[in-house]
Design a protein around this motif. Structure first.
Motif, PDB file in Angstrom:
ATOM      1  N   ILE A  87     122.974 -19.384 -14.433  1.00  0.00           N
ATOM      2  CA  ILE A  87     123.592 -20.692 -14.645  1.00  0.00           C
ATOM      3  C   ILE A  87     125.093 -20.473 -14.703  1.00  0.00           C
ATOM      4  O   ILE A  87     125.570 -19.594 -15.427  1.00  0.00           O
ATOM      5  CB  ILE A  87     123.048 -21.415 -15.901  1.00  0.00           C
ATOM      6  CG1 ILE A  87     123.717 -22.787 -16.088  1.00  0.00           C
ATOM      7  CG2 ILE A  87     123.168 -20.544 -17.134  1.00  0.00           C
ATOM      8  CD1 ILE A  87     123.092 -23.651 -17.175  1.00  0.00           C
ATOM      9  N   ASP A  88     125.814 -21.227 -13.907  1.00  0.00           N
ATOM     10  CA  ASP A  88     127.256 -21.083 -13.816  1.00  0.00           C
ATOM     11  C   ASP A  88     127.910 -22.440 -13.650  1.00  0.00           C
ATOM     12  O   ASP A  88     127.518 -23.206 -12.768  1.00  0.00           O
ATOM     13  CB  ASP A  88     127.633 -20.221 -12.602  1.00  0.00           C
ATOM     14  CG  ASP A  88     127.067 -18.833 -12.700  1.00  0.00           C
ATOM     15  OD1 ASP A  88     127.601 -18.045 -13.492  1.00  0.00           O
ATOM     16  OD2 ASP A  88     126.080 -18.540 -11.991  1.00  0.00           O
ATOM     17  N   ALA A  89     128.885 -22.715 -14.487  1.00  0.00           N
ATOM     18  CA  ALA A  89     129.739 -23.882 -14.297  1.00  0.00           C
ATOM     19  C   ALA A  89     131.027 -23.380 -13.660  1.00  0.00           C
ATOM     20  O   ALA A  89     131.590 -22.387 -14.118  1.00  0.00           O
ATOM     21  CB  ALA A  89     130.020 -24.566 -15.627  1.00  0.00           C
ATOM     22  N   THR A  90     131.481 -24.038 -12.606  1.00  0.00           N
ATOM     23  CA  THR A  90     132.703 -23.580 -11.941  1.00  0.00           C
ATOM     24  C   THR A  90     133.938 -23.888 -12.776  1.00  0.00           C
ATOM     25  O   THR A  90     134.954 -23.231 -12.620  1.00  0.00           O
ATOM     26  CB  THR A  90     132.832 -24.191 -10.536  1.00  0.00           C
ATOM     27  OG1 THR A  90     132.796 -25.612 -10.645  1.00  0.00           O
ATOM     28  CG2 THR A  90     131.697 -23.717  -9.632  1.00  0.00           C
ATOM     29  N   ALA A  91     133.836 -24.868 -13.667  1.00  0.00           N
ATOM     30  CA  ALA A  91     134.902 -25.164 -14.631  1.00  0.00           C
ATOM     31  C   ALA A  91     134.225 -25.460 -15.966  1.00  0.00           C
ATOM     32  O   ALA A  91     133.271 -26.237 -16.020  1.00  0.00           O
ATOM     33  CB  ALA A  91     135.729 -26.356 -14.168  1.00  0.00           C
ATOM     34  N   ARG A  92     134.716 -24.819 -17.006  1.00  0.00           N
ATOM     35  CA  ARG A  92     134.103 -24.974 -18.327  1.00  0.00           C
ATOM     36  C   ARG A  92     134.485 -26.303 -18.962  1.00  0.00           C
ATOM     37  O   ARG A  92     135.515 -26.889 -18.654  1.00  0.00           O
ATOM     38  CB  ARG A  92     134.529 -23.821 -19.213  1.00  0.00           C
ATOM     39  CG  ARG A  92     133.970 -22.504 -18.687  1.00  0.00           C
ATOM     40  CD  ARG A  92     134.389 -21.347 -19.516  1.00  0.00           C
ATOM     41  NE  ARG A  92     133.900 -21.535 -20.877  1.00  0.00           N
ATOM     42  CZ  ARG A  92     134.039 -20.655 -21.842  1.00  0.00           C
ATOM     43  NH1 ARG A  92     134.651 -19.538 -21.610  1.00  0.00           N
ATOM     44  NH2 ARG A  92     133.576 -20.885 -23.053  1.00  0.00           N
ATOM     45  N   HIS A  93     133.610 -26.744 -19.861  1.00  0.00           N
ATOM     46  CA  HIS A  93     133.840 -27.946 -20.674  1.00  0.00           C
ATOM     47  C   HIS A  93     133.951 -29.217 -19.832  1.00  0.00           C
ATOM     48  O   HIS A  93     134.723 -30.112 -20.148  1.00  0.00           O
ATOM     49  CB  HIS A  93     135.077 -27.774 -21.569  1.00  0.00           C
ATOM     50  CG  HIS A  93     135.027 -26.537 -22.399  1.00  0.00           C
ATOM     51  ND1 HIS A  93     134.123 -26.356 -23.430  1.00  0.00           N
ATOM     52  CD2 HIS A  93     135.748 -25.390 -22.328  1.00  0.00           C
ATOM     53  CE1 HIS A  93     134.311 -25.165 -23.969  1.00  0.00           C
ATOM     54  NE2 HIS A  93     135.270 -24.549 -23.300  1.00  0.00           N
ATOM     55  N   THR A  94     133.162 -29.272 -18.771  1.00  0.00           N
ATOM     56  CA  THR A  94     133.154 -30.463 -17.916  1.00  0.00           C
ATOM     57  C   THR A  94     131.817 -31.197 -17.976  1.00  0.00           C
ATOM     58  O   THR A  94     131.668 -32.244 -17.366  1.00  0.00           O
ATOM     59  CB  THR A  94     133.435 -30.086 -16.448  1.00  0.00           C
ATOM     60  OG1 THR A  94     132.370 -29.238 -15.982  1.00  0.00           O
ATOM     61  CG2 THR A  94     134.773 -29.389 -16.287  1.00  0.00           C
ATOM     62  N   GLY A  95     130.829 -30.610 -18.666  1.00  0.00           N
ATOM     63  CA  GLY A  95     129.503 -31.210 -18.730  1.00  0.00           C
ATOM     64  C   GLY A  95     128.541 -30.689 -17.681  1.00  0.00           C
ATOM     65  O   GLY A  95     127.356 -31.031 -17.703  1.00  0.00           O
ATOM     66  N   ALA A  96     129.018 -29.850 -16.772  1.00  0.00           N
ATOM     67  CA  ALA A  96     128.146 -29.350 -15.704  1.00  0.00           C
ATOM     68  C   ALA A  96     127.028 -28.479 -16.259  1.00  0.00           C
ATOM     69  O   ALA A  96     125.868 -28.606 -15.850  1.00  0.00           O
ATOM     70  CB  ALA A  96     128.956 -28.582 -14.665  1.00  0.00           C
ATOM     71  N   GLY A  97     127.336 -27.576 -17.177  1.00  0.00           N
ATOM     72  CA  GLY A  97     126.313 -26.706 -17.746  1.00  0.00           C
ATOM     73  C   GLY A  97     125.242 -27.492 -18.481  1.00  0.00           C
ATOM     74  O   GLY A  97     124.038 -27.234 -18.317  1.00  0.00           O
ATOM     75  N   THR A  98     125.661 -28.463 -19.265  1.00  0.00           N
ATOM     76  CA  THR A  98     124.705 -29.310 -19.991  1.00  0.00           C
ATOM     77  C   THR A  98     123.834 -30.080 -19.019  1.00  0.00           C
ATOM     78  O   THR A  98     122.613 -30.159 -19.192  1.00  0.00           O
ATOM     79  CB  THR A  98     125.457 -30.269 -20.926  1.00  0.00           C
ATOM     80  OG1 THR A  98     126.202 -29.498 -21.879  1.00  0.00           O
ATOM     81  CG2 THR A  98     124.505 -31.189 -21.662  1.00  0.00           C
TER      82      THR A  98
END
Length: 160
Positions: free
Chosen positions: A71-82
């Motif tokens: 699991i990888d978000a390309t930018a942190r704290h954007t809601g993508a991981g959630t």
């Protein structure tokens, strides 16, 4: 910023998937719990925000569970991981599975916080598992995040 939208990956996403895996993992090979996965060949979910890829999750279905392999978000704290984690739980439920689980490493404090705040619980610690994986994938560093020696795997799960 717009909302995050998650969709299942299709064949035309392959180059993007391989790029994200290479940027995050040094290539498509991911080793967890002694199993080697080519994450680029696994089913995948892509998060998008404002028409751009914001994250990737690859998974493996086995028995009563969906294992998140990467699991990888390309930018942190954007809601993508959630959003990716929620979508993976949805896939698991669609298949009638009872749990979602993943492996992380002892140095990954930010991920541990992220997962636990979203309901996953630590269910096992495997001392030396990363050391063993490093024998198969020498590019795994000896020192991880926060300059913590990288040795052990932690298993987290979410009961569905």
């Amino acid at each position: 910023m717009g909302d995050v939208y998650v969709r299942r990956a299709v064949e035309s996403d392959q180059e993007t998937i391989e790029r994200i895996l290479t940027d995050s993992w040094g290539g498509p090979i991911v080793i967890g719990h002694g199993v080697e996965f080519n994450a680029a060949r696994l089913p995948a979910l892509l998060a998008e925000r404002d028409g751009a890829v914001a994250g990737l999750l690859t998974y493996h279905l086995d028995g009563d569970a969906l294992e998140i392999v990467s699991i990888d978000a390309t930018a942190r704290h954007t809601g993508a991981g959630t959003a990716l984690l929620r979508a993976a739980a949805g896939v698991a439920r669609e298949h009638g599975l009872r749990r979602l689980w993943l492996i992380t490493t002892n140095d990954n404090l930010d991920a541990l916080r992220f997962y636990q705040r979203r309901g996953l619980r630590i269910v096992a610690v495997t001392p030396g598992a990363v050391d063993a994986a490093r024998e198969r994938k020498p590019s795994i560093p000896e020192i991880g995040a926060y300059r913590i020696p990288l040795h052990d795997e932690l298993t987290l799960e979410l009961r569905l």
